[in-house]
Design an enzyme around this catalytic site. Sequence first.
Site, PDB file in Angstrom:
ATOM      1  N   HIS B  63       1.083  -1.205  -0.208  1.00 53.42           N
ATOM      2  CA  HIS B  63       0.195  -0.161  -0.195  1.00 53.42           C
ATOM      3  C   HIS B  63       0.955   1.516  -0.235  1.00 53.42           C
ATOM      4  CE1 HIS B  63       0.740  -0.448   4.005  1.00 53.42           C
ATOM      5  NE2 HIS B  63       0.270   0.257   4.438  1.00 53.42           N
ATOM      6  N   HIS B  65       1.058   3.805   2.238  1.00 47.34           N
ATOM      7  CA  HIS B  65       1.475   4.209   2.645  1.00 47.34           C
ATOM      8  C   HIS B  65       3.137   4.334   2.694  1.00 47.34           C
ATOM      9  CE1 HIS B  65      -1.659   4.681   6.228  1.00 47.34           C
ATOM     10  NE2 HIS B  65      -1.388   5.805   4.902  1.00 47.34           N
ATOM     11  N   ASP B  67       6.198   4.479   4.793  1.00 45.62           N
ATOM     12  CA  ASP B  67       7.176   3.490   5.185  1.00 45.62           C
ATOM     13  C   ASP B  67       6.721   2.251   4.466  1.00 45.62           C
ATOM     14  OD1 ASP B  67       4.151   3.472   6.255  1.00 45.62           O
ATOM     15  OD2 ASP B  67       4.984   2.249   7.730  1.00 45.62           O
ATOM     16  N   HIS B  68       5.980   1.561   3.683  1.00 51.60           N
ATOM     17  CA  HIS B  68       5.934   0.745   2.953  1.00 51.60           C
ATOM     18  C   HIS B  68       6.514   0.987   1.432  1.00 51.60           C
ATOM     19  CE1 HIS B  68       4.145  -1.799   5.533  1.00 51.60           C
ATOM     20  NE2 HIS B  68       3.129  -0.131   6.283  1.00 51.60           N
ATOM     21  N   HIS B 143      -7.163  -1.703   6.272  1.00 55.33           N
ATOM     22  CA  HIS B 143      -6.252  -0.431   6.679  1.00 55.33           C
ATOM     23  C   HIS B 143      -7.235   0.982   5.860  1.00 55.33           C
ATOM     24  CE1 HIS B 143      -2.906   1.419   8.449  1.00 55.33           C
ATOM     25  NE2 HIS B 143      -1.703   1.330   7.090  1.00 55.33           N
ATOM     26  N   ASP B 214      -0.331  -3.973   6.816  1.00 55.49           N
ATOM     27  CA  ASP B 214      -0.887  -3.332   7.318  1.00 55.49           C
ATOM     28  C   ASP B 214      -2.353  -3.178   7.573  1.00 55.49           C
ATOM     29  OD1 ASP B 214       1.220  -2.489   7.805  1.00 55.49           O
ATOM     30  OD2 ASP B 214       1.165   0.118   7.710  1.00 55.49           O
ATOM     31  N   HIS B 272       6.276  -4.559  12.016  1.00 57.10           N
ATOM     32  CA  HIS B 272       5.269  -3.104  12.077  1.00 57.10           C
ATOM     33  C   HIS B 272       5.320  -2.668  13.673  1.00 57.10           C
ATOM     34  CE1 HIS B 272       2.774   0.108  11.033  1.00 57.10           C
ATOM     35  NE2 HIS B 272       3.347  -0.605   9.207  1.00 57.10           N
TER      36      HIS B 272
END
Lengths: 309, 309
Positions: B63, B65, B67-68, B143, B214, B272
């Site tokens: 996805h 976000h 941090d991914h 999410h 997530d 995570h």
Amino acid sequence: MTKFSVLILGSASASPTLNRNPTSQLLNINEQYYLIDCGEGTQSKLREHKVKFQRLHHIFISHLHGDHYLGLIGLLQTMHLLGRTIDLHLYGPPQLKEIIDLHLKYSYSALRYPLIFHPTQAVQSEIIFENNQIEVSTIILKHRIPCTGFLFKEKSKPRVINPDAIKLHCVPKHAINKLKNGEDYIVFDTKKVIKNEVLTLKPAKSRSYAFCSDTKYCESIIPQITNVDLLYHEATFMQSEEKRAKETYHSTAEQAAQVALKAKAKSLIIGHFSNRYLKLDNLLNEARFVFKNTELALENSVFEIKETQ
Amino acid sequence: MTKFSVLILGSASASPTLNRNPTSQLLNINEQYYLIDCGEGTQSKLREHKVKFQRLHHIFISHLHGDHYLGLIGLLQTMHLLGRTIDLHLYGPPQLKEIIDLHLKYSYSALRYPLIFHPTQAVQSEIIFENNQIEVSTIILKHRIPCTGFLFKEKSKPRVINPDAIKLHCVPKHAINKLKNGEDYIVFDTKKVIKNEVLTLKPAKSRSYAFCSDTKYCESIIPQITNVDLLYHEATFMQSEEKRAKETYHSTAEQAAQVALKAKAKSLIIGHFSNRYLKLDNLLNEARFVFKNTELALENSVFEIKETQ
């Protein structure tokens, strides 16, 4: 004695290596931080140096090659997650805003602090920031895409009060600020003029730092950076790769040193090393042959500009 | 004995810490690499593990976000600079392509290798990749923004030829492939049927790995991941932060363990982790109380799924 130092967070060119991060530097001028470029991994390097993100108020991005800004979005997000509410000023090419907005749009996020964006243009030098201590202006570089360096200059400092002379001449408190600004003191009743230099001492010299990120050899920047205290100039290649440097709009170590020499810089630091160079001694020697006072801008190095009279 | 292992490159949630990188994992199935998520710093972690970027052919992004995926653009650029010419397949939300294109546009770059983009949708599970060994399908997670996990499953393996039995029954070479596919052997002249199980041995079981990035606690994924060999499930918070987990569409360690238990997973790894947890023992204990066979998906850990009959 106020501080003026540069902490190197990344010295690699486009491809980071195991020991070299992409470009980023943290300038500390009198305990005010200024972040210059923000390659991938900058937030980790800042944490490594225990820099509180809350203390960052100004970020300067030279151009939109990934190795100079790909750590920015993550840093902005982390500031948001840490609960930042204070303004952050960002200076960079106009399109940087579009890139940030797209990331935020697709992460369904809005930063909870004001991000104040100041677009730079790479046509002619301009002052993009000033406060009562310093002034920052862009340096127009010659790279494959629009790219600016940044010149950080301390403003003229107030003259330093000589307490013995003040006492001797019975100068009242209300006259002190005028003395600091260089004015003479006129005794109220006698109208006698006491020259400023009798009552004050010369202030420390204004210091300056020029950050010249990606650029091919370019003499047009020299007038602007003449007499700079510390010059950072990219030195991606050795002189033996001069053709490659020209093609890719980069500089050699020798060329960086030529710029320092012609600009009468006090010292030079070189960085943005191609990952083809595992050891950097030859790059350093090549630069030092032309400009002796050269150092490698390696990760975690700190370069201080001392105050002088 | 073929390999099936997961190397953890990042275990942090949105804010990386000094020791924890944002999410990324490298799956090795029979010496074929599959990169799952690509947080900032992934290319450095890959280098640390001496992974040749040329060996990466498939990257899966769960996805959008940061941090991914914020390490992806830099990795793509580095592959380009290293002279890659072979295809790279990228699987992720449709908007990821727009983000990549914008970065390339403003760096005036075009990748010199084909980047083949496979948009995923987070509505219903679908097979997004298969070859003769494995099949990858999306797992629909819950999410704050569209998000998919990924289920990697080995296909049924051919039966294993029993060389002694082949010799005893004088089976000719041309019949071997049919035996591997489970067919019986019919002797050409006598028409006598020799049962497949007389001539072959049971193949190793097909292994599976479910990556559930997530998501809030979500039982709807259980039918799809039932009996999975190894389940990665995010565990951002402790159960004491259940409310916060729900609000932010994340899971607690206990919830991750509940999913593993209900899905009859063989083992569970959790990751995570919120940066509020400096030590992770309590998270691990909380999960183990519900599902004993749990480990922390910490940086540089390797989890292997052994072949069994």
